[in-house]
Every structure is written in C-alpha cells, then in structure tokens.
Scaffold this motif. Structure first.
Motif, PDB file in Angstrom:
ATOM      1  N   LEU A   1      35.966  44.650  37.208  1.00 52.63           N
ATOM      2  CA  LEU A   1      36.819  45.768  36.819  1.00 52.63           C
ATOM      3  C   LEU A   1      36.076  46.656  35.819  1.00 52.63           C
ATOM      4  N   PRO A   2      36.488  47.907  35.656  1.00 51.52           N
ATOM      5  CA  PRO A   2      35.881  48.747  34.617  1.00 51.52           C
ATOM      6  C   PRO A   2      35.998  48.072  33.249  1.00 51.52           C
ATOM      7  N   ILE A   3      34.886  47.976  32.533  1.00 52.41           N
ATOM      8  CA  ILE A   3      34.857  47.214  31.283  1.00 52.41           C
ATOM      9  C   ILE A   3      35.835  47.776  30.248  1.00 52.41           C
ATOM     10  N   GLU A   4      36.001  49.098  30.225  1.00 46.65           N
ATOM     11  CA  GLU A   4      36.904  49.692  29.233  1.00 46.65           C
ATOM     12  C   GLU A   4      38.357  49.304  29.504  1.00 46.65           C
ATOM     13  N   LEU A   5      38.691  49.075  30.775  1.00 45.21           N
ATOM     14  CA  LEU A   5      40.046  48.652  31.130  1.00 45.21           C
ATOM     15  C   LEU A   5      40.346  47.271  30.552  1.00 45.21           C
ATOM     16  N   VAL A   6      39.365  46.387  30.636  1.00 44.28           N
ATOM     17  CA  VAL A   6      39.549  45.006  30.179  1.00 44.28           C
ATOM     18  C   VAL A   6      39.556  44.913  28.656  1.00 44.28           C
ATOM     19  N   LEU A   7      38.748  45.733  27.991  1.00 41.06           N
ATOM     20  CA  LEU A   7      38.530  45.571  26.549  1.00 41.06           C
ATOM     21  C   LEU A   7      39.435  46.423  25.661  1.00 41.06           C
ATOM     22  N   THR A   8      40.239  47.302  26.232  1.00 36.68           N
ATOM     23  CA  THR A   8      41.028  48.220  25.395  1.00 36.68           C
ATOM     24  C   THR A   8      42.537  48.018  25.522  1.00 36.68           C
ATOM     25  N   ASN A   9      42.925  46.783  25.851  1.00 40.35           N
ATOM     26  CA  ASN A   9      44.353  46.419  25.852  1.00 40.35           C
ATOM     27  C   ASN A   9      45.183  47.289  26.785  1.00 40.35           C
ATOM     28  N   GLN A  10      44.621  47.636  27.946  1.00 43.44           N
ATOM     29  CA  GLN A  10      45.354  48.467  28.909  1.00 43.44           C
ATOM     30  C   GLN A  10      46.104  47.645  29.956  1.00 43.44           C
ATOM     31  N   ILE A  11      45.856  46.332  30.000  1.00 42.37           N
ATOM     32  CA  ILE A  11      46.441  45.508  31.058  1.00 42.37           C
ATOM     33  C   ILE A  11      47.808  44.993  30.626  1.00 42.37           C
ATOM     34  N   LYS A  12      48.791  45.292  31.439  1.00 47.56           N
ATOM     35  CA  LYS A  12      50.184  44.947  31.154  1.00 47.56           C
ATOM     36  C   LYS A  12      50.576  43.609  31.794  1.00 47.56           C
ATOM     37  N   SER A  13      50.086  43.371  33.020  1.00 49.36           N
ATOM     38  CA  SER A  13      50.402  42.114  33.698  1.00 49.36           C
ATOM     39  C   SER A  13      49.339  41.787  34.733  1.00 49.36           C
ATOM     40  N   LEU A  14      49.241  40.493  35.034  1.00 53.31           N
ATOM     41  CA  LEU A  14      48.384  39.989  36.103  1.00 53.31           C
ATOM     42  C   LEU A  14      49.252  39.163  37.036  1.00 53.31           C
ATOM     43  N   GLU A  15      49.119  39.412  38.326  1.00 55.79           N
ATOM     44  CA  GLU A  15      49.841  38.625  39.326  1.00 55.79           C
ATOM     45  C   GLU A  15      48.813  38.048  40.290  1.00 55.79           C
ATOM     46  N   MET A  16      48.830  36.715  40.443  1.00 57.53           N
ATOM     47  CA  MET A  16      47.805  36.038  41.234  1.00 57.53           C
ATOM     48  C   MET A  16      48.429  35.194  42.327  1.00 57.53           C
ATOM     49  N   ASN A  17      47.849  35.272  43.527  1.00 56.17           N
ATOM     50  CA  ASN A  17      48.213  34.405  44.643  1.00 56.17           C
ATOM     51  C   ASN A  17      46.973  33.616  45.060  1.00 56.17           C
ATOM     52  N   TYR A  18      47.087  32.295  45.015  1.00 57.65           N
ATOM     53  CA  TYR A  18      45.998  31.409  45.445  1.00 57.65           C
ATOM     54  C   TYR A  18      46.347  30.923  46.847  1.00 57.65           C
ATOM     55  N   LEU A  19      45.564  31.331  47.831  1.00 61.87           N
ATOM     56  CA  LEU A  19      45.938  31.126  49.224  1.00 61.87           C
ATOM     57  C   LEU A  19      45.152  30.009  49.910  1.00 61.87           C
ATOM     58  N   ARG A  20      43.865  29.908  49.605  1.00 63.82           N
ATOM     59  CA  ARG A  20      43.018  28.875  50.218  1.00 63.82           C
ATOM     60  C   ARG A  20      41.966  28.450  49.210  1.00 63.82           C
ATOM     61  N   GLU A  21      41.508  27.213  49.329  1.00 61.94           N
ATOM     62  CA  GLU A  21      40.502  26.735  48.389  1.00 61.94           C
ATOM     63  C   GLU A  21      39.098  27.162  48.826  1.00 61.94           C
ATOM     64  N   LEU A  22      38.181  27.117  47.878  1.00 58.47           N
ATOM     65  CA  LEU A  22      36.774  27.394  48.137  1.00 58.47           C
ATOM     66  C   LEU A  22      35.938  26.219  47.675  1.00 58.47           C
ATOM     67  N   ARG A  23      34.807  26.018  48.347  1.00 59.13           N
ATOM     68  CA  ARG A  23      33.942  24.872  48.086  1.00 59.13           C
ATOM     69  C   ARG A  23      32.557  25.331  47.620  1.00 59.13           C
TER      70      ARG A  23
END
Length: 241
Positions: free
Chosen positions: A184-206
C-alpha cells in the motif's frame, strides 16, 4: 471476571512498530489471535487439547475497527469474549484498551478443521457451561463475506518462505496482511488514515507457493487479494477515513 470473558495485558515493543512508532497492523492482529489462543487454552479447548482430536481452530474472517493505534511502550489491555459457539463455528470479539480508553475493536469468525482430513468438522470437546454473549458485539459493523469479484491489478509476486510458516505448517494468516500492507502507499499506512480492515481467509498456502498480490483503490479505500494460479486465497478491504 468470569472465565468466559478473558483479559490479557501486552506491552508494545519497538520490534512490533512501524517507523512512526505505532504498532504494525499485522502485530495488532497477532496480539488479538494470541489472546484468543490463551483464552481457548484457559477454558479447555486450546491448541494442545484440540490436537488430541486432530483438530485446530482456523481464522476465516476478521474485521478490525481502529480509533487509534497503540504505540511503542504502551501497555494494552486486550479483552475478548465469544459471541457465538456452535458446531464447527465460533464468533469471537475483542476490545483493545490503553489507559481505559478503547483504541481498537474487532470481531472474528473461526472454524474447526480436522488437521488430518483438512476439512471442517464439529468441535470434539464439550463446551457445556461456557457462557457466550450473543447480544454483545464489539464492532460497529459485523464481519462480512467480501465481494471477491472486484477488479484488481497485479502489484507483485511473492514466494512463501520458511519464516511465513506456523506450527500448523502453512502460511500464518498475519503474513498475508503484511504482504498486502507492504504494498500500500506508505503515507496511507503511516499517517493514521486507516479506519478499518476486513479480511477473508479462503484457502491456505504452503512453503514455496508462488502467489500474486493484487489490489486497486476503491471508493472506500483499497481492495486487495492474494491469489495462487488465479484462485483467491485471501481478500482484504481497507477502509480509509
């Protein structure tokens, strides 16, 4: 506090933080899951007890809502409880507090899988007497099944490494989040712009799997996927302020 609600304090170390001194989102997710694991062990259906039945809990969906991110040297209090527990499925909620103030809330959906058959099955251990809280949500919105038909662009390719694997011998789910956040754009991650994260784990990886990391901006923020041979294994919706 009764066993059905569990609390654990964690100190935030500098190795868990981004360069702005705030906790990494993957480490935030990891603290939630470690607390969930300790609670499960505390009430009798933790990793070792379930391994006797060739079972384990697998995270399927998680939604994290962020008011503020904890920072280096904060002592965070994580409070967790089960909203629903039935058959092979469980809904678990969380609050993260610093000095009594709620910084983060989360809700998660877990499934029991048989580690030999690699398929879902009902919990083999009795949960009789364990209190659930069906009317006690933590987040403003529940977790959801993300629309994985959204169009995305290929950003990068990655090969699953030894350091990505956990004790169940697949890529640990916090790694998926790191792979995406790093792109993601580094400024987005580091400047408190993220309000929520929603994650779906669908299949495993090896180990040694080659995956594509994909994403694009949306009217909410960003939508990202991790795919192997064009099949989606992980989906992430990032909502910005």
């Amino acid at each position: 506090m009764e066993k059905s609600v569990f609390e654990k304090n964690w100190e935030i170390y500098f190795t868990q933080c981004y360069s702005n001194g705030r906790i990494r989102f993957s480490d935030l997710s990891n603290i939630l899951q470690l607390t969930a694991g300790e609670h499960a062990t505390n009430v009798g259906f933790g990793f070792k007890e379930m391994a006797k039945h060739n079972q384990t809990w697998v995270l399927s969906r998680m939604r994290i809502e962020i008011n503020r991110l904890p920072k280096w040297m904060d002592i965070v209090q994580v409070r967790t409880w089960i909203q629903e527990l039935e058959g092979a499925r469980s809904t678990r909620n969380f609050e993260i507090l610093v000095n009594g103030q709620v910084y983060v809330t989360a809700t998660s959906y877990w499934a029991v899988i048989n580690t030999v058959k690699r398929s879902s099955e009902d919990l083999a251990i009795s949960a009789a007497g364990f209190t659930t809280y069906p009317d006690r949500p933590a987040t403003q919105r529940p977790f959801s099944k993300l629309d994985i038909s959204q169009l995305v662009k290929n950003i990068d390719q990655y090969i699953v490494k030894l350091s990505d694997l956990d004790i169940v011998n697949h890529a640990n789910n916090v790694k998926y989040l790191d792979w995406c956040m790093d792109r993601l754009p580094i400024e987005l991650v580091l400047t408190n712009q993220i309000k929520s994260l929603e994650m779906n784990y669908l299949r495993e990886l090896r180990y040694n799997d080659t995956v594509d990391i994909n994403g694009d901006s949306t009217d909410k923020g960003y939508f990202m996927t991790v795919t192997k041979q064009k099949r989606i294994h992980f989906a992430l919706e990032v909502e910005t302020k």
